[in-house]
Design a protein around this motif. Structure first.
Motif, PDB file in Angstrom:
ATOM      1  N   PRO A   7      26.099  24.649 -36.422  1.00 37.34           N
ATOM      2  CA  PRO A   7      26.448  23.320 -35.866  1.00 37.34           C
ATOM      3  C   PRO A   7      26.936  22.446 -36.859  1.00 37.34           C
ATOM      4  CG  PRO A   7      24.282  23.193 -35.918  1.00 37.34           C
ATOM      5  CD  PRO A   7      24.438  24.477 -36.779  1.00 37.34           C
ATOM      6  N   PHE A   8      27.689  22.613 -37.884  1.00 41.66           N
ATOM      7  CA  PHE A   8      28.170  22.004 -38.945  1.00 41.66           C
ATOM      8  C   PHE A   8      29.751  21.922 -39.008  1.00 41.66           C
ATOM      9  CE2 PHE A   8      24.117  23.539 -40.306  1.00 41.66           C
ATOM     10  CZ  PHE A   8      23.316  22.090 -40.235  1.00 41.66           C
ATOM     11  N   CYS A   9      30.474  20.858 -39.061  1.00 44.37           N
ATOM     12  CA  CYS A   9      31.755  20.646 -39.405  1.00 44.37           C
ATOM     13  C   CYS A   9      32.126  19.780 -40.512  1.00 44.37           C
ATOM     14  CB  CYS A   9      32.563  20.482 -38.271  1.00 44.37           C
ATOM     15  SG  CYS A   9      32.554  21.619 -37.057  1.00 44.37           S
ATOM     16  N   ARG A  10      32.905  19.762 -41.479  1.00 43.05           N
ATOM     17  CA  ARG A  10      33.221  19.124 -42.607  1.00 43.05           C
ATOM     18  C   ARG A  10      33.792  17.650 -41.806  1.00 43.05           C
ATOM     19  NH1 ARG A  10      30.976  21.323 -46.966  1.00 43.05           N
ATOM     20  NH2 ARG A  10      31.851  23.000 -47.625  1.00 43.05           N
ATOM     21  N   SER A  11      34.626  17.848 -40.752  1.00 43.47           N
ATOM     22  CA  SER A  11      35.003  16.739 -40.289  1.00 43.47           C
ATOM     23  C   SER A  11      35.380  17.168 -38.809  1.00 43.47           C
ATOM     24  CB  SER A  11      36.251  16.055 -40.690  1.00 43.47           C
ATOM     25  OG  SER A  11      37.417  17.335 -40.759  1.00 43.47           O
ATOM     26  N   PHE A  12      35.615  16.197 -37.738  1.00 41.87           N
ATOM     27  CA  PHE A  12      35.936  16.471 -36.447  1.00 41.87           C
ATOM     28  C   PHE A  12      37.417  16.694 -36.108  1.00 41.87           C
ATOM     29  CE2 PHE A  12      31.632  14.707 -35.270  1.00 41.87           C
ATOM     30  CZ  PHE A  12      31.131  15.758 -35.511  1.00 41.87           C
TER      31      PHE A  12
END
Ligand code: SF4
Length: 337
Positions: A7-12
């Motif tokens: 559940p991780f992203c650097r940005s949306f």
């Protein structure tokens, strides 16, 4: 058959409503630790269920953005699952992580047993990529694909988004032709949809974006179908094309409604024990997620079989339509026939 949700992203991205948190920078290492601890505990508490789905021996690590995770975190997950080798082991990656982490990271993935990569390319037009809020540009996507090929991956899938206002047929043709020319074996093309809670939904509400018309979406979809047919790809599911023998084993099992175990926040599972089918889903929180479940009624099972079957090239068996335990023999199915 196991799915792990990262559940991780650097940005949306503009259009996305997947459960994800901005994390994984050094200052967020604690978030990764908390998530990993909960995930390892879920793996151990669901060991019997995981083993019961091993007829379809696949692992899919998706997200979110799994490629933001350090290799040693992925290794701990793979070791905890305990399977020595998978018939198919897919990891979703974003181009910028491949570029930033380099060939060593790709060699590490191969060492872990990863044999299929799904790359979030989405477009090879810089204007469209900027509008989507992606972190890569077209050149970085091209370089990432070259690096994956050079690292020896023989099963590479690219994601593409169509149905965007402002995406011309020429731009889309350029993207699909170039991806095929670069040697991908599989392509997933998804029509842009407006998800509640996404930045895009807000842009529509305040008039900053107008949706593409149905006619434009259809023309774009048909263009993708035409290009890939000529290039020898089989259109085996409504959003998926593959060179012969490169169809996704894991995703195909979802469409056949085989049991699967989804681990991590927001992940869904399907269990089938003694003919009783149960769907369960995890809550969307970074750690300590909980699970809810429901028993599927015969009608729900029939509807899912119908819906998923009609998404695939195999379709549904017309001879079984009238069978009591198969499809709904009511006005809906008769209308469809
Ligand atoms: S599209 Fe992928 S990278 Fe973008 S916000 Fe959604 S999960 Fe993250």
């Amino acid at each position: 058959m196991v799915y792990v949700h990262v559940p991780f992203c650097r940005s949306f991205c503009t259009y996305c409503d997947f459960y994800s948190e901005i994390a994984c920078r050094e200052k967020d290492a604690q978030a990764t630790k908390d998530w990993l601890r909960s995930l390892l505990s879920e793996i151990s508490s669901r060991r019997t269920e995981i083993e019961a789905t091993s007829d379809t021996n696949t692992l899919y690590i998706g997200g979110g953005t799994p490629s933001v995770l350090p290799l040693d975190v992925l290794r701990r997950i793979v070791e905890a699952l305990g399977q020595k080798q998978y018939d198919e082991f897919t990891v979703e990656v974003n181009p910028e992580d491949i570029i930033e982490k380099g060939p060593e990271y790709l060699a590490g993935l191969r060492d872990l047993g990863v044999d299929r990569i799904s790359v979030g390319v989405q477009s090879l037009d810089d204007g469209i990529l900027r509008w989507m809020g992606r972190r890569h540009d077209a050149e970085r996507a091209r370089n990432a694909l070259r690096m994956l090929r050079d690292a020896g991956f023989e099963s590479i899938s690219a994601d593409v988004i169509f149905g965007i206002n402002g995406l011309s047929l020429r731009m889309l043709e350029g993207t699909v032709e170039e991806l095929v020319g670069m040697g991908i074996q599989h392509l997933s093309a998804y029509q842009l949809s407006i998800e509640e809670g996404s930045a895009l939904a807000g842009m529509i509400e305040d008039g900053r974006y107008t949706e593409a018309s149905d006619e434009e979406c259809r023309a774009q979809y048909e263009l993708i179908c035409d290009i890939l047919r000529v290039r020898g790809f089989r259109h085996y599911e409504i959003s998926n094309w593959a060179l012969p023998g490169r169809e996704a084993v894991h995703n195909s099992a979802y469409w056949k409604r085989l049991p699967y175990v989804g681990l991590g926040p927001g992940a869904h599972s399907l269990s089938i024990v003694d003919g009783v089918q149960r769907r369960s889903w995890n809550s969307q929180q970074l750690s300590g997620w909980t699970s809810e479940s429901e028993t599927l009624s015969l009608e729900e099972i029939r509807e899912e079989r119908l819906m998923l079957g009609l998404r695939t090239a195999e379709g549904i068996d017309g001879k079984r339509i009238e069978e009591k335990d198969f499809f709904i023999a009511d006005s809906i199915i008769r209308d469809l026939i």
